[in-house]
Write an enzyme that holds these catalytic residues in place. Structure first.
Site, PDB file in Angstrom:
ATOM      1  CE  LYS A 106     -22.995  -2.550 -18.208  1.00  0.00           C
ATOM      2  NZ  LYS A 106     -22.330  -1.337 -17.673  1.00  0.00           N
ATOM      3  CB  SER A 187     -18.736  -1.954 -18.390  1.00  0.00           C
ATOM      4  OG  SER A 187     -19.746  -1.267 -17.675  1.00  0.00           O
ATOM      5  CB  SER A 211     -19.457   2.022 -17.599  1.00  0.00           C
ATOM      6  OG  SER A 211     -18.237   1.471 -17.180  1.00  0.00           O
TER       7      SER A 211
END
Length: 524
Positions: A106, A187, A211
């Site tokens: 990420k 996210s 997330s």
């Protein structure tokens, strides 16, 4: 004469030895890391070839084709790093189950090399730190190949209550590979979509509240949020030191356990991990198809929503657990006494965002880059592309908060920790005499509508384990039409091995993961 010369040239070419064509890249779609590792051990395939196959899938599915926008960038050194792991294997020096396995990160996780760590924001588009996050160093030491950076909800979805999850100014809007007009949740949207679409067998996400688990559930993969303090947060763009953690996003529970074996552990630079070395376990060794035998499982019945189709999937999962000799215990009052939790968590997140973001930004090498949350707010106001689809109201509210010594923050911190832990998960386990809790991770993915925010109103099991800092695993439990739904398994602090083992037992018996179809306009 010209014709004769051309014919002669053609004849000479026919006599010349044919130039060898490169072999076709192998299929990697749907293969988990354990399968790929077994193929490399049998010398059927190399990391170099595997890495090239994933890079090709990124080119054809992410950059072109359906344009998932799951991967922001790939590391130029990925293939050479893969080749190096092949040489180590041939020399008899494999480093373990992740040796030669490509991993995506990420893009709020730093990795040494030419790629910036942006958190999805144009404010950090040149943020090349040339340092590895602690967990990335651990992955490299284990022989993993760092493949690239994944898209995310910008600033891990803490900029605005009106955001569209999965969108960032750097990467655009991540699409759900099961239904291209649907949301991938946030996210860690890019990490989840990339693994679901087999752009890599493994990815690392981060979670503050939902997330990892929400995007994993909506994209039909496994996602594991470890106990806070088990995995280092050093050189990861923060929101909250009380709740932030990184964790694996994978195609199987076994792979998640293998990643945890590598990334779990103490880091002197992250005081929260002081107990990690003493608390970590061999998560792969703990996996067993019989792990649910004799376990009492508490059902968060009041958190599954009111959709009959989701309830049917959930009830089928509970019956599956019963066939594995688990005892199912219904809990109808899991929200009792928790009315203050949401407001307390909100105060903690905003106050810690202001302090923790400044602490992170001041470590960045660019002397003229942003150093405070106020700097980020000013940058966004000066750059219309950042505010094209939604505002920065949460940033602005966080900037108005006091410091970590403010009475409002200290009271909220203590209230949130008490309600989620001792009076939340711990109370539910004690009162109902259960080992673990289960719930529904998510409802079906909603249609993405830039400029209109998210339309998520389905079930969620994330808040209690997120605020308490306890482990939370999501495993596929089926789909509503073409849209995946996840099963959440939650345990007490440091019971990460037990949670993973329970999820593995359910997964092996149910086999509910489905491959994405890359469709548009599916029914909810």
């Amino acid at each position: 004469m010209q014709k004769i010369s051309l014919l002669a040239a053609a004849a000479l070419l026919d006599l010349a030895p044919a130039q060898a064509m490169p072999p076709p890249l192998p299929p990697v779609e749907g293969k988990d890391a354990a399968t790929l590792q077994a193929e490399m051990v049998r010398d059927e395939i190399s990391s170099d070839v595997i890495t090239s196959a994933y890079l090709e899938r990124i080119r054809t599915l992410d950059d072109a084709g359906p344009q998932l926008h799951a991967v922001i960038a790939t590391f130029p050194a990925a293939t050479s790093d893969a080749h190096r792991t092949d040489l180590e294997r041939r020399a008899g020096r494999p480093r373990g189950p992740l040796h030669g396995i490509p991993v995506l990160l990420k893009d709020n996780i730093e990795a040494a090399g030419p790629l910036p760590t942006t958190a999805g924001s144009l404010a950090l588009k040149e943020n090349v730190t040339n340092r590895d996050a602690s967990i990335v160093a651990r992955l490299r030491d284990a022989g993993a190949v760092i493949l690239g950076k994944t898209n995310l909800s910008e600033w891990a979805n803490i900029r605005s209550n009106h955001s569209t999850s999965g969108w960032s100014a750097i990467g655009g809007l991540t699409k759900n590979p099961h239904a291209l007009d649907r949301n991938a949740c946030g996210s860690s949207s890019g990490s989840a979509a990339a693994v679901a679409a087999s752009l890599a067998p493994l990815a690392i996400g981060t979670e503050t509240d939902g997330s990892i688990t929400c995007p994993a559930g909506l994209n039909g993969i496994v996602g594991f949020k470890p106990s806070v303090g088990l995995v280092s947060r050093t050189h990861i763009v923060p929101i909250s030191h009380s709740q932030d953690t990184a964790g694996p996003m994978t195609l199987s529970v076994h792979d998640a356990a293998a990643v945890m074996n590598v990334i779990a552990g103490s880091d002197p630079a992250d005081p929260a991990t002081a107990e990690a070395d003493a608390r970590k376990a061999d998560y792969v060794a703990a996996l067993s198809p019989d792990a649910l035998r004799g376990k009492r499982i508490g059902v968060l019945r009041d958190r599954i929503g009111d959709r009959a189709d989701i309830a049917a999937l959930f009830d089928a999962a509970l019956k599956q657990m019963e066939t594995l000799d688990a005892t199912i215990v219904e809990i109808a009052d899991s929200r009792t006494g928790l009315a203050e939790l949401e407001d307390a968590e909100f105060e903690v997140l905003l106050t810690e965002l202001k302090a923790d973001m400044a602490a992170y930004l001041t470590t960045l090498p660019a002397p003229d880059g942003p150093k405070t949350l106020a700097d980020l707010i000013a940058f966004n106001r000066a750059n219309p592309a950042e505010l094209e689809w939604f505002d920065q109201s949460l940033f602005e509210l966080a900037e108005s908060k006091g410091g970590l010594d403010s009475p409002a923050y200290i009271a909220a911190r203590d209230t949130a920790a008490r309600l989620a832990g001792p009076e939340g998960i711990d109370r539910l386990r004690a009162v109902h005499r259960v080992d673990l809790l289960v719930g529904v991770t998510n409802g079906p993915a909603w249609v993405s509508t830039l400029g209109k925010g998210d339309d998520y109103s389905g079930p969620s099991a994330s808040q209690l384990p997120a605020v308490a800092g306890y482990p939370h695993l999501t495993v596929p439990m089926g789909a509503v039409g073409d849209l995946p739904v996840g099963l959440s398994i939650i345990g007490p602090k440091w019971a990460d091995a037990d949670v993973l083992a329970a999820g593995y037992a359910y997964e092996q018996a149910s086999r509910k993961r489905v491959a994405p179809a890359f469709r548009v306009g599916v029914e909810p």
